[in-house]
Design an enzyme around this catalytic site. Sequence first.
Site, mmCIF file in Angstrom:
data_model
loop_
_atom_site.group_PDB
_atom_site.id
_atom_site.type_symbol
_atom_site.label_atom_id
_atom_site.label_comp_id
_atom_site.label_asym_id
_atom_site.label_seq_id
_atom_site.Cartn_x
_atom_site.Cartn_y
_atom_site.Cartn_z
ATOM 1 N N GLN A 266 14.035 -3.190 -7.839
ATOM 2 C CA GLN A 266 13.765 -2.335 -6.685
ATOM 3 C C GLN A 266 15.001 -1.550 -6.271
ATOM 4 O O GLN A 266 14.905 -0.406 -5.827
ATOM 5 C CB GLN A 266 13.243 -3.165 -5.510
ATOM 6 N N HIS A 269 15.517 2.079 -7.570
ATOM 7 C CA HIS A 269 14.711 3.220 -7.113
ATOM 8 C C HIS A 269 15.591 4.292 -6.486
ATOM 9 O O HIS A 269 15.531 5.460 -6.843
ATOM 10 C CB HIS A 269 13.660 2.768 -6.103
ATOM 11 N N GLU A 334 7.556 -5.253 1.739
ATOM 12 C CA GLU A 334 6.636 -4.504 0.891
ATOM 13 C C GLU A 334 6.217 -5.372 -0.300
ATOM 14 O O GLU A 334 5.036 -5.559 -0.571
ATOM 15 C CB GLU A 334 7.315 -3.226 0.401
ATOM 16 N N HIS A 335 7.195 -5.885 -1.032
ATOM 17 C CA HIS A 335 6.958 -6.770 -2.167
ATOM 18 C C HIS A 335 7.561 -8.136 -1.861
ATOM 19 O O HIS A 335 8.733 -8.225 -1.481
ATOM 20 C CB HIS A 335 7.622 -6.248 -3.440
ATOM 21 N N ASP A 368 3.829 -3.042 -10.294
ATOM 22 C CA ASP A 368 4.096 -1.607 -10.237
ATOM 23 C C ASP A 368 3.255 -0.835 -11.243
ATOM 24 O O ASP A 368 2.974 0.343 -11.037
ATOM 25 C CB ASP A 368 5.576 -1.333 -10.521
ATOM 26 N N HIS A 427 -25.756 10.564 32.042
ATOM 27 C CA HIS A 427 -25.847 9.469 31.077
ATOM 28 C C HIS A 427 -26.958 8.504 31.501
ATOM 29 O O HIS A 427 -27.782 8.083 30.683
ATOM 30 C CB HIS A 427 -24.530 8.686 31.000
#
Length: 438
Positions: A266, A269, A334-335, A368, A427
């Site tokens: 990761q 990235h 996230e992961h 992924d 109404h």
Amino acid sequence: MSDSAINIRRLDANASGFKQELNRLLDWEGVSDDRVNNVVKEVLHRVKTEGDKALLEYTAKFDRLDLKTGAELEISQERLQQALINIPKEQRDALELATKRVRLYHERQKSESWSYTEEDGTMLGQQVTCLDRVGLYVPGGKAAYPSSVIMNAVPAKVAGVPELIMVVPTPDGEVNEMVLAAAAICGVDRVFCVGGAQAVAALAYGTETIPPVDKVVGPGNIYVATAKRMVFGTVGIDMIAGPSEILVVCDGETDPDWIAVDLFSQAEHDEDAQSILVTPDADFADKVVASMNRLLPTMPRQKIIRTALEARGAVIVVDDMAQAVEMINFIAPEHLELSVDNPQALLPKIRHAGAIFMGRYTAEALGDYCAGPNHVLPTSRTARFSSPLGVYDFQKRSSLIMCSADGASVLGEVAGILADGEGLQAHAASARFRLKKS
């Protein structure tokens, strides 16, 4: 490149000031500055008001691609099929297998319409329908991700979206064959060689060439993310994603080399990516750091990895797995890798995580590309309230109400009383006009 050791944070979960330090570590402010906001506002306005003319000017300016007409922006289906033929067989086979696995997983997410009838004959229910047209943004040029095509296109198609429009920048005319091949495999309907905020604007507002969509999905740079934020409301969007994150929880029994490379996966990235190890074994933490220092020189993207690990990475030592679970739920990663003997035993205690990779043999990288679940996941602690991209993001629900005469009488009286209480006499009248005459 220096051969010096990686200067990664070493934190003790029980140390004084740990919580404050962890908060600083997790803090990431992805807000666009005034310059980016102003540029994007101008781009959106020009594309909305000038259509293809603005698109062609921006494509020439930013992608150095001189096209004469809007029609030249479109990449034909024949070209997509040619890409599928041109790529090496092993790449084609990998794309097809990944697409098949992602489709099989997402088919289980599809919601169906339902209804029930009450004793008096009143029918209530929910009708599930798909979106009419979706736009998929895909990064282009050297930063090309065919896996993103699969992860965004497949759930849309499983949901039943009849038209999927893909935009992908082709700077200097550079086209990634695997991206086009993935579009062919996934059944993308139309592809246009345009990127940046101008592509998001075209999808949101439509031009003479590019039709407007109902939702824009897919990753992009800060200009793309800012544009998505600004057009939200005119169209739907998937999410505003921050840098990639991984939290590895290990009991100390996994090969430290495996854990080191998982953290690298990761960190490579970009420089803002976040890789964190949590373990109750301080000696194991030392072994992982030693593995990172030994393996880093073998990584082609070692400079990015080092910067990310030193800026936002950490090795955190906890008392036990119970404290590790507390850390998971606070970080809401996230992961999440659970590199432990019995990961299923921890699952009932984990409330916040985008995707959970269980066991010693489940590298996050499998998710992924080809495991099956979606790799578009909530970042920056938004897993506390968000979910992975899925079929449900391309479906919407309409409530169904059909009253019988008896049902209208019962509900009409209740509605009338409540409407009177709110001072909404029309109404009340509307509800009571249908009461059965005694």
